[in-house]
Motif scaffolding. Structure first.
Motif, short mmCIF file in Angstrom:
data_model
loop_
_atom_site.label_atom_id
_atom_site.label_comp_id
_atom_site.label_asym_id
_atom_site.label_seq_id
_atom_site.Cartn_x
_atom_site.Cartn_y
_atom_site.Cartn_z
N VAL A 42 -8.01 2.87 1.26
CA VAL A 42 -8.54 1.79 0.43
C VAL A 42 -7.46 1.38 -0.58
CG1 VAL A 42 -10.39 1.18 -1.17
CG2 VAL A 42 -10.83 2.77 0.71
N PRO A 43 -7.26 0.07 -0.79
CA PRO A 43 -6.19 -0.37 -1.70
C PRO A 43 -6.24 0.26 -3.09
CG PRO A 43 -7.08 -2.25 -0.53
CD PRO A 43 -7.95 -1.07 -0.18
N THR A 44 -7.42 0.43 -3.63
CA THR A 44 -7.53 0.98 -4.99
C THR A 44 -7.17 2.46 -5.06
OG1 THR A 44 -9.90 1.34 -4.64
CG2 THR A 44 -9.23 -0.71 -5.75
N THR A 45 -7.14 3.14 -3.93
CA THR A 45 -6.78 4.57 -3.94
C THR A 45 -5.29 4.80 -3.68
OG1 THR A 45 -7.27 4.88 -1.59
CG2 THR A 45 -9.07 5.28 -3.16
N LEU A 46 -4.54 3.76 -3.36
CA LEU A 46 -3.11 3.94 -3.07
C LEU A 46 -2.35 4.66 -4.19
CD1 LEU A 46 -1.95 0.71 -1.22
CD2 LEU A 46 -1.74 3.06 -0.42
N PRO A 47 -2.53 4.31 -5.46
CA PRO A 47 -1.78 5.03 -6.50
C PRO A 47 -2.04 6.54 -6.50
CG PRO A 47 -2.69 3.02 -7.40
CD PRO A 47 -3.28 3.19 -6.03
N ALA A 48 -3.25 6.96 -6.16
CA ALA A 48 -3.59 8.38 -6.14
C ALA A 48 -3.01 9.11 -4.94
CB ALA A 48 -5.10 8.56 -6.18
N LEU A 49 -2.50 8.38 -3.95
CA LEU A 49 -1.94 9.00 -2.75
C LEU A 49 -0.47 9.36 -2.91
CD1 LEU A 49 -3.69 6.86 -0.01
CD2 LEU A 49 -4.31 9.13 -0.85
N PHE A 50 0.15 8.94 -4.01
CA PHE A 50 1.52 9.34 -4.30
C PHE A 50 1.49 10.76 -4.86
CE2 PHE A 50 2.09 4.79 -4.23
CZ PHE A 50 3.39 4.61 -3.80
N THR A 51 2.47 11.57 -4.47
CA THR A 51 2.57 12.91 -5.05
C THR A 51 2.94 12.79 -6.52
OG1 THR A 51 4.89 13.12 -4.41
CG2 THR A 51 3.24 13.96 -2.84
N GLN A 52 2.73 13.85 -7.27
CA GLN A 52 2.94 13.80 -8.71
C GLN A 52 4.37 13.38 -9.08
OE1 GLN A 52 1.98 17.41 -10.77
NE2 GLN A 52 2.13 16.46 -12.78
N ALA A 53 5.35 13.85 -8.34
CA ALA A 53 6.74 13.53 -8.65
C ALA A 53 7.06 12.05 -8.47
CB ALA A 53 7.67 14.36 -7.77
N TYR A 54 6.29 11.34 -7.66
CA TYR A 54 6.56 9.93 -7.37
C TYR A 54 5.42 9.02 -7.79
CZ TYR A 54 10.43 11.77 -4.69
OH TYR A 54 11.59 12.40 -4.33
N ALA A 55 4.51 9.52 -8.58
CA ALA A 55 3.35 8.73 -9.00
C ALA A 55 3.77 7.49 -9.78
CB ALA A 55 2.41 9.59 -9.84
N PRO A 56 3.18 6.35 -9.45
CA PRO A 56 3.49 5.14 -10.23
C PRO A 56 3.03 5.34 -11.68
CG PRO A 56 2.04 4.64 -8.37
CD PRO A 56 2.22 6.12 -8.42
N TYR A 57 3.83 4.85 -12.60
CA TYR A 57 3.46 5.00 -14.00
C TYR A 57 2.84 3.74 -14.57
CZ TYR A 57 7.97 2.73 -14.68
OH TYR A 57 9.03 1.86 -14.60
N GLN A 58 2.90 2.65 -13.82
CA GLN A 58 2.30 1.41 -14.28
C GLN A 58 1.78 0.66 -13.06
OE1 GLN A 58 4.93 -1.30 -16.29
NE2 GLN A 58 3.30 -2.00 -17.60
#
Length: 89
Positions: A69-85
């Motif tokens: 789901v598009p809204t869950t994409l940010p949560a699918l990044f690992t912590q080291a590469y998580a988007p900050y904005q």
């Protein structure tokens, strides 16, 4: 990393040679087959480009048998590469 992801997306979803001539035609359909390229849909395409296009870097969590789901994409990044904005300019 951005170039790697963009090149993966270009050569897997638009042109196998990376040229301006489109020779890949993907059907649009929402499926739970996260690893298959055809059919595909917007958020799955983004996930695949980051997951496969970054080589061995642990950028995205692996998924199998789920709808992305598009809204869950940010949560699918690992912590080291998580988007900050997200969603701001």
């Amino acid at each position: 990393m951005a170039r790697q992801v963009a090149q993966y997306a270009d050569t897997h979803y638009y042109s196998t040679t990376g040229s301006a001539i489109k020779n890949i035609h993907i059907d649009y359909r929402i499926t739970t087959n996260t690893k298959g390229i055809n059919p595909n849909y917007c958020s799955k395409l983004v996930w695949q480009a980051y997951y496969y296009g970054t080589g061995d870097l642990p950028v995205m969590y692996g998924l199998d048998g789920e709808v992305i789901v598009p809204t869950t994409l940010p949560a699918l990044f690992t912590q080291a590469y998580a988007p900050y904005q997200v969603g701001r300019y």
